[in-house]
Design an enzyme around this catalytic site. Structure first.
Site, mmCIF file in Angstrom:
data_model
loop_
_atom_site.group_PDB
_atom_site.id
_atom_site.type_symbol
_atom_site.label_atom_id
_atom_site.label_comp_id
_atom_site.label_asym_id
_atom_site.label_seq_id
_atom_site.Cartn_x
_atom_site.Cartn_y
_atom_site.Cartn_z
ATOM 1 N N VAL A 1 4.807 -5.481 -4.454
ATOM 2 C CA VAL A 1 5.885 -5.428 -3.461
ATOM 3 C C VAL A 1 5.914 -6.777 -2.746
ATOM 4 O O VAL A 1 4.869 -7.315 -2.368
ATOM 5 C CB VAL A 1 5.646 -4.281 -2.451
ATOM 6 N N HIS B 1 0.849 -1.195 0.000
ATOM 7 C CA HIS B 1 0.000 0.000 0.000
ATOM 8 C C HIS B 1 0.888 1.250 0.000
ATOM 9 O O HIS B 1 0.605 2.223 -0.694
ATOM 10 C CB HIS B 1 -0.886 0.035 1.245
#
Ligand code: AMP
Length: 293
Positions: free
Chosen positions: A176, A37
């Site tokens: 990620v 995020h």
């Protein structure tokens, strides 16, 4: 940073930003924020004058037997992360604010919502498309940021934006991962140590296929078989397929264009998804802009 819970407050705060001609970037999330995020928030703060992050665990995208009630939450940690990253507005509405009494309209997405995760989570993308469109209307951002981790979601949001002429540009940022390859996900918090070790088979499988692809293997079925072999420790492989990253059509045979290898598995009751992009010419398609649609 303003923490806002109601629509009237949000309206006032956004009006002030617009009147000072600030461009607005938007990152919709379900909270329990992690570095995935954070990467989207960083993309937004780098490109836009003001960033709005929403934290909303959207009930309409969970099936009746799914994990809505136990979805991980840590509002204080989310607030601290947003503050540290320079977010202008953190929007954390209650469900009743988003779905007031009488709410009954939703977006029915076409066949791209019925494949892959849609096969296993009926109605999920109707809930996603509807809440994202509602949030877009509430925030009216110039740019909205999504993660490649949820590749089907990005394809669906692009489609909805195009089909409904929503005035927002969509940017997709790379997945990620932890140092050992596991894609970051709020749901990783459900995994025991042994389940986490089994979950590593997912990224290992995707990377094995990526390596073989880089070495010249172009057969979709052989690449998928390689990936599935590494994922065999999962309790269930719901799918592991080579697809077109925009239409999500499953592709077989020789790959001669940009594709995605997507997988969903269940491990110890936790459903995990991951994917990688495969590009025959080795071009960098890590960050796909709306222009590619
Ligand atoms: P969620 O809170 O899971 O609904 O995710 C909110 C946004 O963060 C979505 O656009 C996700 O695709 C994105 N996201 C989740 N995990 C990752 C990750 N590991 N890397 C990059 N983006 C992510």
């Amino acid at each position: 940073m303003r923490i806002i819970r109601t629509l009237p407050e949000l309206k006032v705060a956004l009006k002030a930003l617009r009147e000072s001609h600030k461009s607005i970037g938007f990152v919709p999330t379900m909270g329990f924020l992690h570095e995935g995020h954070a990467s989207l928030i960083k993309q937004s703060t780098a490109r836009c004058d003001a960033t709005v992050v929403s934290v909303f665990v959207n009930p309409t995208q969970f099936g009746p037997t799914e994990d809505l009630s136990r979805y991980p939450r840590d509002l204080e940690r989310d607030q601290n992360l947003c503050l540290r990253l320079g977010v202008a507005i953190l929007f954390m509405p209650e469900a009743a604010e988003v779905y007031p009494t009488g709410f009954c309209t939703s977006i029915s997405v076409g066949p791209i919502a019925d494949v892959l995760c849609g096969e296993f989570r009926p109605g999920h993308f109707r809930g996603v498309a509807t809440v994202v469109a509602k949030l877009f209307n509430m925030v009216q951002p110039d740019l909205a940021f999504f993660g490649q981790k949820d590749l089907q979601q990005t394809a669906i949001i692009r489609r909805v934006v195009k089909d409904l002429n929503l005035p927002v540009d969509i940017l997709v940022a790379p997945t990620v991962r932890e140092a050992d390859g596991l894609a970051l996900s709020s749901r990783n918090s459900y995994l025991s140590a042994t389940d986490r070790a089994r979950a590593l088979g997912v990224s290992r499988g995707l990377f094995a296929a990526e390596k073989a692809f880089a070495g010249g293997l172009r057969d979709a079925d052989q690449l998928t078989a390689l990936a599935r072999k590494e994922m065999a420790g999962a309790d269930e492989i719901q799918y592991c397929r080579v697809v077109d990253p925009f239409t999500l059509d499953t592709l077989g045979g020789e790959i001669n264009r940009h594709v995605a290898l997507c997988a969903a598995v269940v491990i110890g009751g936790t459903r995990l998804i991951d994917n990688i992009l495969l590009t025959p010419n080795g071009e960098n398609v890590q960050f796909i802009s709306h222009l590619d649609v």
